[in-house]
Design an enzyme around this catalytic site. Structure first.
Site, mmCIF file in Angstrom:
data_model
loop_
_atom_site.group_PDB
_atom_site.id
_atom_site.type_symbol
_atom_site.label_atom_id
_atom_site.label_comp_id
_atom_site.label_asym_id
_atom_site.label_seq_id
_atom_site.Cartn_x
_atom_site.Cartn_y
_atom_site.Cartn_z
ATOM 1 C CG PHE A 141 -9.507 -10.724 -12.471
ATOM 2 C CD1 PHE A 141 -8.809 -9.838 -13.047
ATOM 3 C CD2 PHE A 141 -9.508 -11.216 -11.236
ATOM 4 C CE1 PHE A 141 -7.570 -9.511 -12.005
ATOM 5 C CE2 PHE A 141 -8.450 -10.915 -10.491
ATOM 6 C CZ PHE A 141 -7.480 -10.128 -10.770
ATOM 7 N N GLY A 145 -7.850 -21.444 -12.419
ATOM 8 C CA GLY A 145 -6.340 -21.794 -12.196
ATOM 9 C C GLY A 145 -6.419 -22.732 -10.989
ATOM 10 N N GLY A 175 -3.194 -15.767 -5.227
ATOM 11 C CA GLY A 175 -2.077 -15.775 -4.079
ATOM 12 C C GLY A 175 -1.785 -14.183 -4.300
ATOM 13 C CE LYS A 221 0.191 -9.675 -10.648
ATOM 14 N NZ LYS A 221 -0.660 -8.760 -11.214
ATOM 15 C CB CYS A 253 -2.960 -7.696 -2.469
ATOM 16 S SG CYS A 253 -1.564 -6.600 -2.483
ATOM 17 C CE LYS A 304 -1.561 -7.074 2.557
ATOM 18 N NZ LYS A 304 -2.490 -6.003 2.535
ATOM 19 C CD GLU A 325 -1.116 2.434 -6.399
ATOM 20 O OE1 GLU A 325 -1.084 3.926 -6.199
ATOM 21 O OE2 GLU A 325 -1.763 2.113 -7.462
ATOM 22 C CG PHE A 326 -6.946 0.768 -6.905
ATOM 23 C CD1 PHE A 326 -7.856 -0.166 -6.251
ATOM 24 C CD2 PHE A 326 -7.066 2.271 -6.501
ATOM 25 C CE1 PHE A 326 -8.893 0.612 -5.448
ATOM 26 C CE2 PHE A 326 -8.108 2.629 -5.811
ATOM 27 C CZ PHE A 326 -9.010 1.636 -4.910
ATOM 28 C CG LEU A 327 0.686 -0.582 -7.622
ATOM 29 C CD1 LEU A 327 1.524 -1.892 -7.747
ATOM 30 C CD2 LEU A 327 1.698 0.473 -7.395
HETATM 31 P P1 NAD Z 1 6.626 -4.123 0.691
HETATM 32 O O1 NAD Z 1 6.663 -5.399 1.876
HETATM 33 O O2 NAD Z 1 7.078 -4.656 -0.478
HETATM 34 O O3 NAD Z 1 7.221 -2.894 1.139
HETATM 35 C C1 NAD Z 1 7.061 -2.495 2.494
HETATM 36 C C2 NAD Z 1 8.334 -1.750 2.793
HETATM 37 O O4 NAD Z 1 8.168 -0.949 3.984
HETATM 38 C C3 NAD Z 1 9.529 -2.689 3.162
HETATM 39 O O5 NAD Z 1 10.668 -2.324 2.290
HETATM 40 C C4 NAD Z 1 9.740 -2.514 4.455
HETATM 41 O O6 NAD Z 1 11.242 -2.543 5.046
HETATM 42 C C5 NAD Z 1 9.285 -1.166 4.891
HETATM 43 N N1 NAD Z 1 9.066 -0.527 6.181
HETATM 44 C C6 NAD Z 1 8.763 -1.243 7.125
HETATM 45 N N2 NAD Z 1 8.539 -0.606 8.375
HETATM 46 C C7 NAD Z 1 9.231 0.542 7.894
HETATM 47 C C8 NAD Z 1 9.531 1.810 8.721
HETATM 48 N N3 NAD Z 1 9.267 1.867 10.093
HETATM 49 N N4 NAD Z 1 9.910 2.986 8.068
HETATM 50 C C9 NAD Z 1 10.093 2.705 6.799
HETATM 51 N N5 NAD Z 1 10.052 1.593 6.009
HETATM 52 C C10 NAD Z 1 9.463 0.456 6.496
HETATM 53 O O7 NAD Z 1 5.162 -4.031 0.695
HETATM 54 P P2 NAD Z 1 4.282 -3.662 -0.720
HETATM 55 O O8 NAD Z 1 3.814 -4.690 -1.325
HETATM 56 O O9 NAD Z 1 4.681 -2.677 -1.275
HETATM 57 O O10 NAD Z 1 2.665 -3.062 0.096
HETATM 58 C C11 NAD Z 1 2.572 -2.085 0.896
HETATM 59 C C12 NAD Z 1 1.296 -1.718 1.110
HETATM 60 O O11 NAD Z 1 0.601 -1.359 -0.144
HETATM 61 C C13 NAD Z 1 0.410 -2.841 1.831
HETATM 62 O O12 NAD Z 1 -0.689 -2.358 2.619
HETATM 63 C C14 NAD Z 1 -0.320 -3.677 0.554
HETATM 64 O O13 NAD Z 1 -1.329 -4.226 1.101
HETATM 65 C C15 NAD Z 1 -0.611 -2.217 -0.155
HETATM 66 N N6 NAD Z 1 -0.611 -2.661 -1.937
HETATM 67 C C16 NAD Z 1 0.435 -3.528 -2.184
HETATM 68 C C17 NAD Z 1 0.145 -3.797 -3.766
HETATM 69 C C18 NAD Z 1 1.129 -4.782 -4.486
HETATM 70 O O14 NAD Z 1 0.835 -5.188 -5.380
HETATM 71 N N7 NAD Z 1 2.136 -5.250 -3.673
HETATM 72 C C19 NAD Z 1 -0.801 -3.053 -4.626
HETATM 73 C C20 NAD Z 1 -1.586 -2.321 -4.040
HETATM 74 C C21 NAD Z 1 -1.394 -2.107 -2.353
#
Ligand code: NAD
Length: 433
Positions: A250, A254, A258, A322, A261, A264, A149-151
């Site tokens: 980009f 600044g 942070g 952000k 994503c 880590k 996912e790239f959002l």
């Molecule tokens: P998040 O922490 O907001 O959401 C993850 C959810 O998974 C939580 O609500 C948690 O309770 C739930 N969870 C944990 N264990 C579970 C299980 N066994 N069954 C069901 N639910 C469970 O994380 P996020 O920011 O949505 O990121 C999710 C993934 O997407 C990560 O790998 C992240 O790197 C990737 N990602 C994030 C973004 C972003 O902008 N946040 C963008 C692209 C990709």
């Protein structure tokens, strides 16, 4: 199509809602019962612009469902997305325990062909790991797809509904067809859907985030050098950004990147390289530069006050990593505020939406304020940590009235140097001497 999203956080909730918006029946699963209860009852659990409209509409029209029970969704779902956390496991490596745990459960629950799609950011080889984990308990047919996912938080709905590209890693023709059908409404304007193998798809996500983080660290180093040489990073930014090979986006200097994503993911890619005995030097430098940059504003504040920060009060505008999000994970504010407090400063903070999340992790001693001007009352200086729109053009007369010291440390270069000078402010920013 009937689909399930496992993990209902920033990615899962946006993904589920946007798929429902295009007519699919979507069930979002999460182990957090409190979150699921709120979502079932019409209460959004994250701040994300425009998500409320889509969420309310699809909830009302019966296309969006929420549950804590994975077993409830298995029978009817043709595609199951994993949008689970993949945090830093402590040594920089992505921790796959959530993904592996759910894969194990799926192996025990599925009993007919289903496509399992990994949307989490995961190290190369995870699709194979998920496949093997499911296979331990399920001998039948299924496919595992990598669909990173790239959002971007803050514009997540727009990014999801109109993606620059969709990447689908799969070696199965059957799974590819199903994914193509699901994504067809999102790429009608002609943006590409790239099919590739799972490993390349997994790597694409790390490459994208690490490249962007590199761009930020590069500009931050340029900014530091601009200060030493008397150049202005904002002018340099314009000068290089107009070159199409570099691009305008980009390039803002600044106080370091942070969020949940970049920090880590860059570390995880370095670890992945380590694992293959490859020394990924650029990214090690990107991490180091970023850690240093998060301290730049503290240094400027310390220098201005001749090291005597104890007993002074600083107003902080912006806590989220952000603008347009309530996400504070790895935000510069979480390093800068404790560093200033450690030297005896009092903090008065304001953020349009992230104060509730900040309260849970920052010291109880931080005072939170209802608006940006109230935050300045009794402050010796103002530090700007997030570039929220409402900070871009404040009433400087009001600022002066509330904070007679007229002293601003701007970590986001929001204002013109000359304008603030004319207004009688002492203004410190990044990369502009
Ligand atoms: P998040 O922490 O907001 O959401 C993850 C959810 O998974 C939580 O609500 C948690 O309770 C739930 N969870 C944990 N264990 C579970 C299980 N066994 N069954 C069901 N639910 C469970 O994380 P996020 O920011 O949505 O990121 C999710 C993934 O997407 C990560 O790998 C992240 O790197 C990737 N990602 C994030 C973004 C972003 O902008 N946040 C963008 C692209 C990709």
């Amino acid at each position: 199509m009937n689909i399930a999203i496992v993990g209902t956080g920033y990615v899962g909730l946006v993904t589920g809602t946007c798929f429902a918006e295009t007519g699919n029946q979507v069930t979002c699963v999460d182990i957090d019962a409190n979150k699921i209860n709120k979502l079932k009852n019409g209460e959004l659990t994250i701040f994300e612009p425009d998500l409320d409209i889509l969420y309310e509409r699809n909830l009302k029209q019966g296309r969006l469902h929420f549950t804590t029970r994975l077993e409830e969704v298995i029978e009817k779902s043709k595609i199951i997305f994993l949008a689970l956390p993949t945090p830093d496991g402590g040594d920089g490596q992505a921790d796959l325990k959530y993904v592996v745990e759910v894969a194990g459960q799926l192996g025990k629950l599925i009993d007919q062909y289903v496509v399992i799609v990994n949307k989490s950011t995961v190290p190369v080889g995870t699709a194979d790991l998920v496949r093997a984990t499911i296979r331990e308990n399920y001998p039948g047919e299924f496919d595992v797809v990598s669909n990173p996912e790239f959002l971007r938080e803050g514009v997540a709905v727009d990014d999801f509904m109109k993606p620059d590209r969709v990447v689908i890693g799969s070696s199965s023709e059957r799974a590819r067809k199903m994914m193509e059908q699901l994504y067809e409404p999102f790429i009608r304007q002609g943006n590409p859907l790239y099919f590739m193998d799972e490993r390349s798809a997994e790597m694409t996500k790390y490459a994208a985030n690490s490249f962007l983080a590199t761009k930020i660290s590069f500009m931050n180093e340029m900014a530091n050098l601009c200060e030493l040489t008397g150049a202005d990073i904002d002018k340099v930014r314009l000068g290089i950004g107009s070159d199409n090979r570099i691009g305008k986006r980009f390039l803002f200097a600044g106080i370091g990147y942070g969020g949940s994503c970049f920090p880590k993911d860059v570390k995880a890619l370095v670890k992945m390289a380590d694992h293959h005995h490859y020394d990924f030097r650029i990214l090690q430098a990107v991490i180091e530069v970023n850690q240093r940059q998060k301290k730049v504003l503290v240094e400027k504040i310390r220098k201005h006050f001749g090291g005597k920060l104890a007993g002074k009060t600083i107003a902080v505008w912006g806590l989220s990593f952000k603008p347009d999000t309530d996400d504070i994970r790895d935000a510069p504010s979480l390093e800068i505020i404790p560093a200033l407090m450690a030297e005896g400063m009092h903090i008065r903070a304001y953020d349009p939406v992230a104060m509730e999340n900040a309260r849970r992790v920052l010291s109880k001693e931080v005072s939170y304020c209802n608006d940006l001007y109230a935050c300045l009352d009794g402050a010796d200086a103002l530090a700007i940590l997030t570039e929220w729109s409402e900070f871009r053009n404040p009433d400087f007369e009001e600022v002066s009235k509330r904070m007679p010291s007229k002293l601003i440390f701007d970590g986001r270069n929001l204002y013109k140097m000359e304008s603030l000078k004319e207004l009688g402010f002492t203004y410190h920013s990044i990369g502009r001497s």
